[in-house]
Design an enzyme around this catalytic site. Structure first.
Site, mmCIF file in Angstrom:
data_model
loop_
_atom_site.group_PDB
_atom_site.id
_atom_site.type_symbol
_atom_site.label_atom_id
_atom_site.label_comp_id
_atom_site.label_asym_id
_atom_site.label_seq_id
_atom_site.Cartn_x
_atom_site.Cartn_y
_atom_site.Cartn_z
ATOM 1 N N GLU A 68 0.844 -1.193 0.000
ATOM 2 C CA GLU A 68 0.000 0.000 0.000
ATOM 3 C C GLU A 68 0.877 1.240 0.000
ATOM 4 O O GLU A 68 2.033 1.194 0.454
ATOM 5 C CB GLU A 68 -0.881 -0.033 1.270
ATOM 6 N N ASN A 216 -12.340 -1.121 -0.681
ATOM 7 C CA ASN A 216 -11.675 -1.709 0.476
ATOM 8 C C ASN A 216 -12.374 -1.253 1.744
ATOM 9 O O ASN A 216 -12.596 -0.045 1.919
ATOM 10 C CB ASN A 216 -10.209 -1.239 0.502
ATOM 11 N N GLU A 217 -12.714 -2.193 2.577
ATOM 12 C CA GLU A 217 -13.342 -1.870 3.865
ATOM 13 C C GLU A 217 -14.437 -0.813 3.682
ATOM 14 O O GLU A 217 -14.388 0.272 4.275
ATOM 15 C CB GLU A 217 -12.279 -1.463 4.902
ATOM 16 N N TYR A 282 -6.803 -8.817 11.673
ATOM 17 C CA TYR A 282 -5.466 -8.523 12.205
ATOM 18 C C TYR A 282 -5.314 -9.124 13.599
ATOM 19 O O TYR A 282 -6.213 -9.007 14.448
ATOM 20 C CB TYR A 282 -5.245 -7.007 12.253
ATOM 21 N N GLU A 340 -6.229 -9.184 3.720
ATOM 22 C CA GLU A 340 -5.422 -8.470 4.726
ATOM 23 C C GLU A 340 -5.393 -9.327 5.983
ATOM 24 O O GLU A 340 -6.442 -9.570 6.600
ATOM 25 C CB GLU A 340 -5.997 -7.079 5.042
ATOM 26 N N GLN A 389 1.945 -6.253 5.622
ATOM 27 C CA GLN A 389 2.154 -5.925 4.224
ATOM 28 C C GLN A 389 3.549 -6.406 3.803
ATOM 29 O O GLN A 389 4.311 -6.853 4.642
ATOM 30 C CB GLN A 389 1.997 -4.433 4.004
HETATM 31 O O1 AHR Z 1 -3.033 -2.558 6.288
HETATM 32 C C1 AHR Z 1 -3.295 -1.334 6.894
HETATM 33 C C2 AHR Z 1 -4.769 -0.943 6.810
HETATM 34 O O2 AHR Z 1 -5.539 -1.840 7.527
HETATM 35 C C3 AHR Z 1 -5.382 -0.959 5.437
HETATM 36 O O3 AHR Z 1 -5.126 0.205 4.726
HETATM 37 C C4 AHR Z 1 -6.835 -1.103 5.732
HETATM 38 O O4 AHR Z 1 -7.532 -1.766 4.719
HETATM 39 C C5 AHR Z 1 -6.862 -1.856 7.038
HETATM 40 O O5 AHR Z 1 -7.699 -1.270 7.956
#
Ligand code: AHR
Length: 536
Positions: A68, A216-217, A282, A340, A389
């Site tokens: 990103e 995205n999101e 995450y 992600e 990432q």
């Molecule tokens: O990976 C960092 C961020 O996490 C991304 O930009 C977003 O899609 C997510 O919230």
């Protein structure tokens, strides 16, 4: 029962695999040069691998990577420009390119993330000196000079031999803008005005856009939409995004974590129009508050345990989102794309918090291996994933600082699991002892197994217990294997990591501690270790 018998817990706890038939023989015990871990030996695990019942393919793109416009993930980490004193190939760092080629990165997702829904593709084409400078409002408020744009991304993917995943701007863009970007990238040469513009900018032949992200999101930074509204918008944008060449799979913005309502609405309204639904999750040591996630290094054992406990929620999330998808798509045409995933800690001290920079330790290697085992188990539905990432951001493969580069423990896990790319998953049954820490109890051992394209069988065993070695009795049903070799990733400290000055603290070593005899394999997993065996 003292351990986790994964035959008795939800299917999520049973990992996919293949049997190895009629295993006969021999002992291929090559002494393990791994440093002895003076820790107690804990109870044993048993693993049965049905090598004669191969399951679905582990799609290579499960090992995809996310890059990103964020911090030094691209600028400095991948792209330094042709005039840089850092050795480069047409502006791409040579060391980074080589390291990523070595682990055969199959797919790259770009340009975001949250960045994607504010990105206007025209800002990133044409002469670099004419490209507008904007503010990266999502990540650190720094200048974005757009010197890395569509041509630079496609050139990067081509140099890696990777498939491309382009995330379109749905949140603040228009269907026409997305449709024209797709046309610019994919229209055959000598056809449309946009194909001619592409040629004027240096690229005659079209590129292939393998995946198009429809935002995205969209429930958050992509526009704060309700699921039903997002699904309608998704359908609208998809209607006009038509590739001029190549197959382009459309990936809808999906849920985060346990947002099952989002999946329900998306599948109901957009299911017939999309090829994949994204899932974001995450891993955090302290998952109550985003403002206090815990440090990447110097953590107590309680946070080793909470991290490895939290990350295994991936299994439940995939299982439950898949169950919803099954109701709308019993043929499993629509993939769940975990585009992600990875660890997210407090930013490294002294760094811009908007750059999401963090060190990467043996704990991250564990997280990577556990998740790949989970993806292997769900190979039927999870056909693509992207760790967040690739370079310098969150759970990165590589860290750079000026001209220096170091491979992280996570990089080495992706290396160890290379045989999983495109292999057949194998059903596995696991009876594991328990690792306990405070109020956390998790299986000490995790496993996945595949039959590789090379005809060999590959078994990954993870011992998350930092205090005890665990013997594993492994049966390979249906296959005669005579020889076993292996590699191991471990270290003496839970937060062991690689630095620019000491790049080899956590690195794979040969492992000769597995023995084959009469169809059975015995191996003792050192504390906090990842062992990958190859059987022939
Ligand atoms: O990976 C960092 C961020 O996490 C991304 O930009 C977003 O899609 C997510 O919230």
């Amino acid at each position: 029962m003292t351990g986790f018998n994964l035959s008795f817990v939800p299917p999520a706890r049973m990992f996919g695999s293949t049997p190895i038939r009629g295993l006969a023989l021999a002992v291929a015990a090559i002494a393990a040069p791994v440093s002895a871990q003076d820790k107690a030996e804990g109870p044993a695990a048993t693993v049965t691998i049905r090598a004669d019942e191969p399951g679905p393919q582990v799609h290579p793109d499960v090992f995809g990577q996310f890059m990103e416009h964020l911090g030094t993930g691209i600028y400095g980490g991948v792209w330094v420009g042709e005039d840089s004193p850092i050795p480069n190939d047409s502006g791409y760092r040579s060391d980074v390119l080589q390291a990523l080629r070595d682990i055969k990165v199959p797919m790259v997702r770009w340009p975001g993330g949250c960045f994607a829904d504010e990105y206007h593709w025209r800002d990133g084409i044409g002469a670099p000196e004419n490209r507008p400078v904007k503010i990266n409002t999502n990540w650190g408020g720094v200048n974005e000079d757009n010197s890395f744009g569509t041509h630079e991304f496609m050139g990067f993917a081509e140099r890696l031999g990777a498939r491309t995943y382009v995330s379109a701007n749905i949140g603040s863009g228009t269907p026409a803008e997305t449709s024209q970007w797709v046309e610019y990238m994919t229209a055959p040469a000598d056809t449309t005005v946009l194909a001619k513009e592409r040629e004027e900018n240096g690229r005659r032949e079209p590129w292939t856009v393998d995946y198009l992200g429809i935002g995205n999101e969209l429930w958050g930074c992509g526009g704060n939409m309700r699921a039903e509204y997002a699904a309608d918008v998704t359908n609208r944008f998809i209607t006009f995004a038509k590739p001029g060449t190549g197959e382009m799979l459309k990936i809808a913005s999906g849920p985060s974590d346990a947002n099952y309502d989002w999946t329900e609405a998306m599948m109901k309204i957009s299911g017939p129009h999309i090829d994949g639904l994204a899932l974001h999750f995450y891993t955090r040591p302290r998952d109550e508050k985003w403002e206090d996630k815990g440090p990447a290094l110097g953590f107590p054992e309680s946070e080793w345990a909470s991290t490895l406990d939290h990350t295994q929620q991936m299994d439940e999330y995939i299982t439950r989102h898949s169950a919803i998808m099954d109701r709308y798509d019993p043929e499993k045409r629509v993939m769940l794309a975990v585009d992600e995933w990875g660890t997210w800690y407090d930013a490294a001290p002294g760094t811009n918090p908007g750059f999401l920079q963090q060190q990467n330790s043996l704990r991250d290697a564990m997280v990577a291996a556990l998740n790949i085992n989970i993806f292997t188990k769900h190979a039927e539905r999870v056909k693509m994933a992207a760790i967040a990432q690739m370079v310098n951001v969150l759970q990165a493969m590589l860290l750079t600082d000026g001209p220096r580069m170091v491979k992280t423990p996570t990089y080495h896990v992706f290396d160890l699991y290379q045989p999983w790319q495109g292999a057949d998953s194998l059903p596995v049954e696991l009876d594991s002892p328990v690792y306990r820490m405070d109020d956390i109890s998790i299986p000490a051992v995790s496993v996945s197994a595949v039959r590789g394209a090379d005809g060999a069988f590959h078994v990954a065993l993870v011992n998350v217990d930092p205090n005890a070695a665990h013997p594993v009795g492994l049966r390979l049903e249906g296959v005669d294997a005579a020889r076993v070799t292996g590699r191991i990733l471990t270290a003496s400290q839970m937060d062991a990591h690689n630095t620019f000055d000491n790049p080899g603290t956590v690195a794979p070593e040969p492992f000769g501690g597995a023995k084959i005899s009469g169809g059975a394999i015995s191996v003792t997993l050192p504390p906090k270790s990842i062992v990958v065996l190859q059987l022939r």
